[in-house]
Design a protein around this motif. Structure first.
Motif, PDB file in Angstrom:
ATOM      1  N   MET A  44       0.922  -1.227   0.143  1.00  0.00           N
ATOM      2  CA  MET A  44       0.029  -0.070  -0.056  1.00  0.00           C
ATOM      3  C   MET A  44       1.076   1.235   0.076  1.00  0.00           C
ATOM      4  O   MET A  44       2.025   1.349   0.569  1.00  0.00           O
ATOM      5  CB  MET A  44      -0.759   0.028   1.202  1.00  0.00           C
ATOM      6  CG  MET A  44      -1.794   1.144   1.411  1.00  0.00           C
ATOM      7  SD  MET A  44      -2.978   0.969   2.869  1.00  0.00           S
ATOM      8  CE  MET A  44      -3.983  -0.171   2.177  1.00  0.00           C
ATOM      9  N   ASP A  45       0.272   2.230  -0.780  1.00  0.00           N
ATOM     10  CA  ASP A  45       1.191   3.525  -0.710  1.00  0.00           C
ATOM     11  C   ASP A  45       0.703   4.551   0.162  1.00  0.00           C
ATOM     12  O   ASP A  45      -0.219   4.230   1.185  1.00  0.00           O
ATOM     13  CB  ASP A  45       1.279   4.136  -2.326  1.00  0.00           C
ATOM     14  CG  ASP A  45      -0.321   4.730  -2.717  1.00  0.00           C
ATOM     15  OD1 ASP A  45      -1.048   4.703  -1.612  1.00  0.00           O
ATOM     16  OD2 ASP A  45      -0.467   4.811  -3.835  1.00  0.00           O
ATOM     17  N   GLU A  46       1.333   5.889   0.388  1.00  0.00           N
ATOM     18  CA  GLU A  46       0.971   6.631   1.170  1.00  0.00           C
ATOM     19  C   GLU A  46      -0.478   7.065   1.226  1.00  0.00           C
ATOM     20  O   GLU A  46      -1.019   7.528   2.038  1.00  0.00           O
ATOM     21  CB  GLU A  46       1.762   7.753   1.131  1.00  0.00           C
ATOM     22  CG  GLU A  46       3.396   7.771   1.753  1.00  0.00           C
ATOM     23  CD  GLU A  46       3.634   7.991   2.944  1.00  0.00           C
ATOM     24  OE1 GLU A  46       2.365   8.132   3.722  1.00  0.00           O
ATOM     25  OE2 GLU A  46       4.436   7.705   3.595  1.00  0.00           O
ATOM     26  N   GLU A  64      -3.453   3.275  -1.315  1.00  0.00           N
ATOM     27  CA  GLU A  64      -3.885   2.572  -2.600  1.00  0.00           C
ATOM     28  C   GLU A  64      -3.177   1.505  -2.724  1.00  0.00           C
ATOM     29  O   GLU A  64      -1.896   1.268  -2.448  1.00  0.00           O
ATOM     30  CB  GLU A  64      -3.803   3.492  -3.786  1.00  0.00           C
ATOM     31  CG  GLU A  64      -4.486   4.837  -3.832  1.00  0.00           C
ATOM     32  CD  GLU A  64      -5.974   4.446  -4.148  1.00  0.00           C
ATOM     33  OE1 GLU A  64      -6.442   3.195  -4.666  1.00  0.00           O
ATOM     34  OE2 GLU A  64      -7.010   4.965  -3.540  1.00  0.00           O
ATOM     35  N   ILE A  65      -3.703   0.071  -2.959  1.00  0.00           N
ATOM     36  CA  ILE A  65      -2.738  -0.902  -3.408  1.00  0.00           C
ATOM     37  C   ILE A  65      -2.204  -0.797  -4.449  1.00  0.00           C
ATOM     38  O   ILE A  65      -2.848  -0.694  -5.470  1.00  0.00           O
ATOM     39  CB  ILE A  65      -3.804  -2.228  -3.102  1.00  0.00           C
ATOM     40  CG1 ILE A  65      -4.391  -2.273  -1.726  1.00  0.00           C
ATOM     41  CG2 ILE A  65      -3.095  -3.441  -3.331  1.00  0.00           C
ATOM     42  CD1 ILE A  65      -3.507  -2.668  -0.583  1.00  0.00           C
ATOM     43  N   VAL A  66      -0.858  -0.878  -4.326  1.00  0.00           N
ATOM     44  CA  VAL A  66      -0.118  -0.909  -5.537  1.00  0.00           C
ATOM     45  C   VAL A  66       0.240  -2.337  -6.208  1.00  0.00           C
ATOM     46  O   VAL A  66       0.830  -2.492  -7.193  1.00  0.00           O
ATOM     47  CB  VAL A  66       1.145   0.084  -5.610  1.00  0.00           C
ATOM     48  CG1 VAL A  66       0.889   1.410  -5.161  1.00  0.00           C
ATOM     49  CG2 VAL A  66       2.097  -0.448  -4.402  1.00  0.00           C
ATOM     50  N   GLU A  67       0.288  -3.279  -5.335  1.00  0.00           N
ATOM     51  CA  GLU A  67       0.661  -4.645  -5.876  1.00  0.00           C
ATOM     52  C   GLU A  67       0.209  -5.673  -4.532  1.00  0.00           C
ATOM     53  O   GLU A  67       0.027  -5.450  -3.362  1.00  0.00           O
ATOM     54  CB  GLU A  67       2.094  -4.677  -5.706  1.00  0.00           C
ATOM     55  CG  GLU A  67       2.691  -6.117  -6.222  1.00  0.00           C
ATOM     56  CD  GLU A  67       4.289  -6.117  -6.232  1.00  0.00           C
ATOM     57  OE1 GLU A  67       4.599  -7.405  -6.940  1.00  0.00           O
ATOM     58  OE2 GLU A  67       4.939  -5.448  -5.929  1.00  0.00           O
ATOM     59  N   GLU A  68      -0.558  -6.795  -5.056  1.00  0.00           N
ATOM     60  CA  GLU A  68      -0.666  -8.166  -4.593  1.00  0.00           C
ATOM     61  C   GLU A  68      -0.068  -9.102  -5.047  1.00  0.00           C
ATOM     62  O   GLU A  68      -0.189  -9.274  -6.325  1.00  0.00           O
ATOM     63  CB  GLU A  68      -2.268  -7.948  -4.584  1.00  0.00           C
ATOM     64  CG  GLU A  68      -2.946  -6.997  -3.566  1.00  0.00           C
ATOM     65  CD  GLU A  68      -4.388  -7.290  -3.809  1.00  0.00           C
ATOM     66  OE1 GLU A  68      -5.058  -8.190  -2.785  1.00  0.00           O
ATOM     67  OE2 GLU A  68      -5.324  -6.794  -4.643  1.00  0.00           O
ATOM     68  N   VAL A  69       0.780  -9.950  -4.275  1.00  0.00           N
ATOM     69  CA  VAL A  69       1.518 -10.887  -4.751  1.00  0.00           C
ATOM     70  C   VAL A  69       1.650 -12.147  -3.786  1.00  0.00           C
ATOM     71  O   VAL A  69       1.560 -11.827  -2.432  1.00  0.00           O
ATOM     72  CB  VAL A  69       2.705 -10.474  -5.326  1.00  0.00           C
ATOM     73  CG1 VAL A  69       3.417 -10.005  -4.132  1.00  0.00           C
ATOM     74  CG2 VAL A  69       3.609 -11.500  -5.923  1.00  0.00           C
TER      75      VAL A  69
END
Length: 332
Positions: free
Chosen positions: A17-19, A22-27
């Protein structure tokens, strides 16, 4: 970045998650490859849950990330989620980390981990040995043998080997006896290591100045409490062990109930046994006077639990101040 990492036995589900939230990556990552992920997000914060295998993963991630270990019982936001999946858990960890609301769990030092491994390993072997003794008692009962035999004693095993019972139960009995003897040897070997470890640590050397506290009890207390500096005071350590009474207040009434029994049951049990020893065998005047005064007003069980709590308060101050057991200088 904020990494929520839901750890399982062989893999981990990761949400980044960014500042802005927002979710920027799921892995999904194999645990063996978590080091690569940590390097990619070096300098970021991460949160993992205190699962059974978290030590190694915490140490691996900590090489590159600021890792917070979450207390599993206090993660109510995750536990109460209607739709509970690995992805949801990972995202919730990341969200809580971003909001600085992760309930932190204590991460033991290498020294404390070694002590825990020794005393918990011994307990596991003792429990396994007791299980085989119980199997023998069940086998004897099935064959109408009513003698009070103690399989954990040498003379008990000698008696059992002289018994004549039909096949295949005779084979089973011999197998159980051999397992008991093997486990006994392993327990003795561990006890030697426990004694050496307890003798090498400043904290356990202090604890062993308490009358009746053995090297095993001392190392168990040290292993389960960890660094004493992490507690705010004696009330905090009493609560951690679960020897604090549960208080119920309603209007003008205040009722002190039974103890909370949170935390390590093995430490509570050992402290109660140590309190019994101090009061009945070791002539500890400080604790004996306290116990006798309470026993006159309450039953003996409540009195001994309160005495164990009194001993734990002394233990806290001993470790906090680096002092040997000196009752007049340690107040509850």
């Amino acid at each position: 970045m904020y990494l929520g990492i839901d750890v399982h036995k062989r893999y981990a589900q990761v949400a980044v998650m960014d500042e802005a939230g927002e979710i920027v990556e799921e892995v999904r990552v194999e645990n063996a490859n978590l080091d690569d992920l940590a390097q990619r997000y070096a300098g970021s914060q991460a949160a993992i849950e205190a699962t059974s295998n978290y030590y190694h993963i915490h140490d691996t991630l900590s090489e590159h990330l600021d890792v917070t270990v979450a207390h599993p019982k206090e993660l109510t936001q995750i536990a109460d989620t209607d739709k509970k999946t690995d992805r949801v858990d990972a995202k919730e960890l990341a969200r809580m980390l971003r909001l600085n609301s992760v309930p932190e769990s204590y991460v033991p030092t290498d020294e404390v981990r070694k002590a825990r491994a020794l005393v918990r390993g011994r307990q596991t072997l003792v429990e396994d040995r007791t299980e085989y003794a119980n199997k023998i008692h069940g086998l004897l009962s099935d064959h109408g043998i009513t003698e009070d035999v103690k399989p954990l004693r040498v003379e008990g095993r000698e008696f059992l080997r002289e018994l004549s019972i039909p096949t295949p139960w005779d084979t089973l009995l011999e197998s159980y006896l051999e397992m008991i003897e093997t486990l006994t040897k392993e327990i003795r070997s561990l006890e030697q290591q426990i004694e050496e470890c307890a003798g090498s640590l400043k904290e356990t050397q202090l604890l062993m100045t308490i009358p009746g506290v053995s090297y095993y009890t001392a190392l168990t207390i040290y292993a389960e409490l960890g660094e004493i500096s992490r507690f705010d005071g004696d009330k905090s350590v009493v609560s951690y062990v679960g020897l604090n009474p549960v208080i119920r207040e309603s209007g003008d009434s205040r009722i002190e109930g039974s103890i909370s029994k949170r935390g390590s049951s093995r430490v509570r049990w050992l402290l109660v046994q140590a309190a019994h020893n101090a009061v009945h065998n070791s002539n500890d005047e400080y604790l004996s006077r306290f116990y006798d005064r309470l026993a006159r007003r309450k039953n003996s069980q409540k009195a001994i639990v309160a005495t164990a709590r009194k001993m734990l308060v002394s233990i806290y101050h001993m470790l906090d101040r680096g002092e040997v057991y000196d009752p007049p200088g340690v107040s509850a």
